[in-house]
Design a protein around this motif. Structure first.
Motif, mmCIF file in Angstrom:
data_model
loop_
_atom_site.group_PDB
_atom_site.id
_atom_site.type_symbol
_atom_site.label_atom_id
_atom_site.label_comp_id
_atom_site.label_asym_id
_atom_site.label_seq_id
_atom_site.Cartn_x
_atom_site.Cartn_y
_atom_site.Cartn_z
ATOM 1 N N PHE A 19 -7.737 8.358 -4.390
ATOM 2 C CA PHE A 19 -9.078 8.392 -4.873
ATOM 3 C C PHE A 19 -9.871 7.615 -3.960
ATOM 4 C CE2 PHE A 19 -12.869 7.459 -7.684
ATOM 5 C CZ PHE A 19 -12.983 8.521 -8.163
ATOM 6 N N PRO A 20 -11.138 8.163 -3.268
ATOM 7 C CA PRO A 20 -11.742 7.692 -2.232
ATOM 8 C C PRO A 20 -12.654 6.351 -2.958
ATOM 9 C CG PRO A 20 -12.622 9.711 -2.841
ATOM 10 C CD PRO A 20 -11.437 9.629 -3.673
ATOM 11 N N VAL A 21 -13.139 5.472 -2.079
ATOM 12 C CA VAL A 21 -13.952 4.369 -2.331
ATOM 13 C C VAL A 21 -15.142 4.941 -3.098
ATOM 14 C CG1 VAL A 21 -15.101 2.439 -1.658
ATOM 15 C CG2 VAL A 21 -12.817 2.929 -0.744
ATOM 16 N N GLN A 272 -15.918 12.601 3.303
ATOM 17 C CA GLN A 272 -14.626 11.843 3.290
ATOM 18 C C GLN A 272 -13.530 12.943 3.319
ATOM 19 O OE1 GLN A 272 -14.576 8.158 0.728
ATOM 20 N NE2 GLN A 272 -16.578 8.738 -0.077
ATOM 21 N N ASP A 273 -12.407 12.443 4.115
ATOM 22 C CA ASP A 273 -11.154 13.282 4.114
ATOM 23 C C ASP A 273 -9.989 12.339 4.186
ATOM 24 O OD1 ASP A 273 -9.880 13.563 7.019
ATOM 25 O OD2 ASP A 273 -12.068 13.614 7.289
ATOM 26 N N ASP A 274 -8.733 12.875 3.874
ATOM 27 C CA ASP A 274 -7.568 11.829 3.847
ATOM 28 C C ASP A 274 -6.689 12.264 5.057
ATOM 29 O OD1 ASP A 274 -6.581 14.083 2.554
ATOM 30 O OD2 ASP A 274 -5.370 13.038 1.477
ATOM 31 N N SER A 315 -15.817 4.967 9.676
ATOM 32 C CA SER A 315 -14.952 3.806 9.102
ATOM 33 C C SER A 315 -13.677 4.643 8.532
ATOM 34 C CB SER A 315 -15.911 3.019 8.160
ATOM 35 O OG SER A 315 -15.914 3.784 6.927
ATOM 36 N N ARG A 316 -12.755 3.849 8.382
ATOM 37 C CA ARG A 316 -11.555 4.156 7.805
ATOM 38 C C ARG A 316 -11.183 3.221 6.584
ATOM 39 N NH1 ARG A 316 -7.772 8.762 7.990
ATOM 40 N NH2 ARG A 316 -5.728 7.950 7.025
ATOM 41 N N ARG A 317 -11.397 4.105 5.240
ATOM 42 C CA ARG A 317 -11.246 3.171 4.002
ATOM 43 C C ARG A 317 -10.378 3.729 3.085
ATOM 44 N NH1 ARG A 317 -17.452 3.493 3.749
ATOM 45 N NH2 ARG A 317 -17.073 4.676 1.529
ATOM 46 N N ASN A 318 -9.326 2.781 2.679
ATOM 47 C CA ASN A 318 -8.271 3.100 1.534
ATOM 48 C C ASN A 318 -7.693 4.392 2.035
ATOM 49 O OD1 ASN A 318 -7.168 2.661 -0.844
ATOM 50 N ND2 ASN A 318 -8.495 4.040 -1.996
ATOM 51 N N GLY A 319 -7.293 4.683 3.304
ATOM 52 C CA GLY A 319 -6.885 5.893 3.842
ATOM 53 C C GLY A 319 -7.381 7.090 3.899
#
Length: 337
Positions: A19-21, A272-274, A315-319
């Motif tokens: 789950f993204p930030v 956002q993408d993982d 930025s890179r956040r939570n994967g």
């Protein structure tokens, strides 16, 4: 590939992206099966400002069960998108499939109003720390926690976020259970519907056009002029095309999350993408004055993105890769002044 290998692959495909930030909510979940069942949890946005979460266990552990579990995951998503409450969604599901050996906990949250509906069937449960309103729905406040479980996973003694985070809460209950899935939702703040929207698309080229249409409707609803709409469309097309083409190396289906907000005529978009870590802003700015023979290949697309927007940051956040785009909209600025 053996049947066991196929089952293992299908099990893995049931796990959702991290789950993204988000400013509105935080989610952690997990699943575990000793034997005789396939379990999973899921979360997605079926509509603007609506977040759906499920915990599911399907009895059986052969390839037919794995295929059934994959189908149930998609069916729950489809049913939730067409119904108003979690209870109505599970009733619709039960009317269309054989629910023998099926445990489902379901929660549907409107992140703008903070109201949530929940339902459970089979050996499943949903516990919410908020207060029910007059309609029977529960209204969440900042800090409230919702807990979903299916199968042998229990409910924590205290439905409150521990100091070490809700991830520890989920892992502790899964370790104590033999088979099932669990998911914890921490509500942090309400969203602002009038000026915000969030939606997800798949990582395919066809989904890029879907995103473009949704963004255009959002901008037009807020009075953006055609020049701004076109600039955003061109920039997003470049960004999403790069993400789809180069962002994912595993060959699996992924979701790309887009969040838009407007404040005093200033538009902010988060993409956002993982996928694999990648900062497109690290690509050198091309020398447009160089001869074609000596000009460095690449970077031209992101150069145009920068010229079309006021600010672009990474930025890179939570994967997750998070690309933030900002632009002052001429049309909305004039109307606000």
């Amino acid at each position: 590939m053996s049947d066991a290998g196929l089952v293992a692959h299908l099990r893995a495909s049931l796990s959702p992206q991290g789950f993204p930030v988000r400013r509105e909510a935080e989610i952690e979940g997990g699943a575990g099966d000793a034997s005789g069942a396939i379990s999973f949890y899921d979360h997605y946005w079926p509509a603007r400002s609506v977040l759906a979460i499920s915990a599911v266990r399907v009895a059986g552990d052969d390839i037919d069960t794995a295929v059934r579990a994959a189908g149930i995951k998609q069916l729950i998503r489809a049913v939730v998108a067409k119904t108003r409450t979690a209870n109505e969604a599970l009733e619709t599901l039960a009317a269309r499939i054989d629910t023998a050996g099926l445990d489902v906990g379901l929660l549907v949250l409107d992140v703008v109003s903070g109201t949530v509906s929940s339902a459970a069937s089979g050996k499943a449960a949903v516990t919410i720390s908020g207060k029910p309103d007059r309609s029977g729905r529960t209204e969440l406040a900042a800090g409230d926690l919702a807990w979903l479980s299916a199968g042998d996973i229990g409910t924590p003694a205290k439905t409150a976020a521990p100091p070490d985070g809700i991830g520890a809460l989920v892992r502790g209950e899964i370790d104590r259970g033999s088979s099932g899935a669990a998911c914890a939702l921490l509500f942090k703040a309400r969203g602002r519907l009038a000026r915000e929207t969030t939606f997800s698309i798949g990582n395919s080229h066809g989904d890029i056009q879907v995103a473009a249409e949704k963004v255009r409707r959002f901008l037009e609803m807020h009075g953006a002029d055609e020049a701004d709409v076109t600039a955003i469309d061109v920039a997003l097309d470049e960004i999403l095309t790069n993400t789809v083409n180069y962002g994912f190396e595993d060959g699996n289906a992924h979701e790309i999350l887009l969040s838009l907000s407007i404040d005093s005529g200033a538009l902010t978009i988060e993409v956002q993408d993982d996928g694999r870590p990648f900062d497109p802003l690290a690509i050198p700015i091309p020398d447009l004055d160089a001869d074609l023979e000596t000009r460095q290949i690449g970077g031209l697309g992101m150069h145009f993105v920068r010229t079309l927007l006021d600010t672009v940051s990474y930025s890179r956040r939570n994967g997750w890769n998070v690309l933030t785009l900002e632009k002052q909209l001429a049309g909305t600025a004039e109307k606000a002044s």
